[in-house]
Design an enzyme around this catalytic site. Sequence first.
Site, short mmCIF file in Angstrom:
data_model
loop_
_atom_site.label_atom_id
_atom_site.label_comp_id
_atom_site.label_asym_id
_atom_site.label_seq_id
_atom_site.Cartn_x
_atom_site.Cartn_y
_atom_site.Cartn_z
N HIS A 334 0.85 -1.19 0.00
CA HIS A 334 0.00 0.00 0.00
C HIS A 334 0.88 1.23 0.00
O HIS A 334 2.01 1.20 0.50
CB HIS A 334 -0.92 -0.01 1.24
CG HIS A 334 -1.98 1.04 1.20
ND1 HIS A 334 -1.79 2.31 1.70
CD2 HIS A 334 -3.25 1.01 0.71
CE1 HIS A 334 -2.90 3.01 1.53
NE2 HIS A 334 -3.80 2.25 0.94
N ASP A 393 -7.96 -4.54 -0.48
CA ASP A 393 -8.40 -5.16 -1.73
C ASP A 393 -8.15 -6.66 -1.75
O ASP A 393 -8.81 -7.38 -2.51
CB ASP A 393 -7.68 -4.52 -2.92
CG ASP A 393 -8.09 -3.08 -3.13
OD1 ASP A 393 -9.29 -2.79 -3.05
OD2 ASP A 393 -7.21 -2.23 -3.36
#
Length: 456
Positions: A334, A393
């Site tokens: 991320h 996700d």
Amino acid sequence: MDILQHDDFEGILIDKLTNLAEQCNLLKNTALFDKYQVKRGLRDADGRGVLVGLTEVGEVHSYIVDEGDIIPVPGMLMYRGISITDLVDGFLKDDRYGFEETCYLLLFGALPNKEELADFQQLLGNYRKLPEHFVRDMILNVPSNNIMNKLARSVLGLYTFDDRADDTSIKNVLKQCVMLIASFPTMAVYGYQAFNKYYADQSLFIHSPRADYGTAENILHMLRPDSTFTKLEARLLDLALVLHAEHGGGNNSTFVTRVVTSSGTDTYSAMAAALGSLKGPRHGGANIKVIQMLEDMKQNLKSWKDDEEIENYLEKILNKEAFDRSGLIYGMGHAVYTISDPRSVIFKDHIARLAIEKGLQDEYEFYSKVETLAPKVISKVHKRDKGVSANVDFYSGFVYRMLDIPPEMYTPLFAISRISGWSAHRIEEIVNAGKIIRPAYKCVAKRRPYTFMDER
């Protein structure tokens, strides 16, 4: 000129212009960015985002600075100063849905009491139904093969039905935002149903939203032909909406909302712009890639439980020898979080029950194995010590698939949730009455004289 000749001419012209554009692209020279100290992607060299504003809406915390050194810490996400973990624990302890409460918190800056929450839920219920003939004229008569584009067009279409569409007073913008939060699920699901009918040649189902249902319940009610769902299914979808509702002012779509808002434009234009940002595969579409990658792995692995075989295949993915040859393990890493993404941690703690209900325990365990092994493989292949962890996700697509939600709806679900955060940031931008957001770009093209036509 016949059609074939026209197409040939167009192709030749486009190729010529493309080559010319590539030849003129001096910005491929990365040394220029270093020379002028350009913050590519509005990020510093150490990966931190360039500070461009202040907000009270959301906070993403992933590191501390000690004597100039950046020290990663477990990720934290706060909505209006309240930990997302505490927020989720609170409404789950009371056996309540949490998305409407989360919307209230983001919009008004405080948690609602029972009466305030009931009034807000009733207001959302009143706004869920779309204007008369809107579904027929704006959605069914003009279907799209992309639900995000359909949603953006529908949002812009609502401008026509608003007598005070350009009124940017706080009271009016708040009313518009609440209406959009309520109607996003209806527009997105109906957009999918139109796609399913006219592009997939399936039966058309249009269920009216129910005022007595919350957002998650209405999505499942309108999406499924028989309108049925279990309480656990609605709980997990509601949790997904809460976890995606807000992520600070720096994420791409929220920053777009603030940039466009700073120009003084209307609410519908601002939200359509945010939808355009979220549609991008670098932002809102990553969970679909996770699903595709894991499906590819399941097809190519002899055993889902063999750690060594899984690691070897993950190495092939990183070395661009497998899956889509991008060299990326989707759902891992991320821009901000390194040690952990709190949204992923919360998700994983709650999806095991749904996996059992759906008979997908083996697949859940496979996801867990990949989550555990991928950081080790990434560290080995890229020879770096920087931490990598699963992001939200990684599990969200798996949750949506367990809920029998079609992939075409994955990113629209993100939008249905994030409209609450966009709304809070739009209102904050208006309240602060700041300047129009206009960063600088330095032109590095060489100056040259104009050449007359007969001299070219």
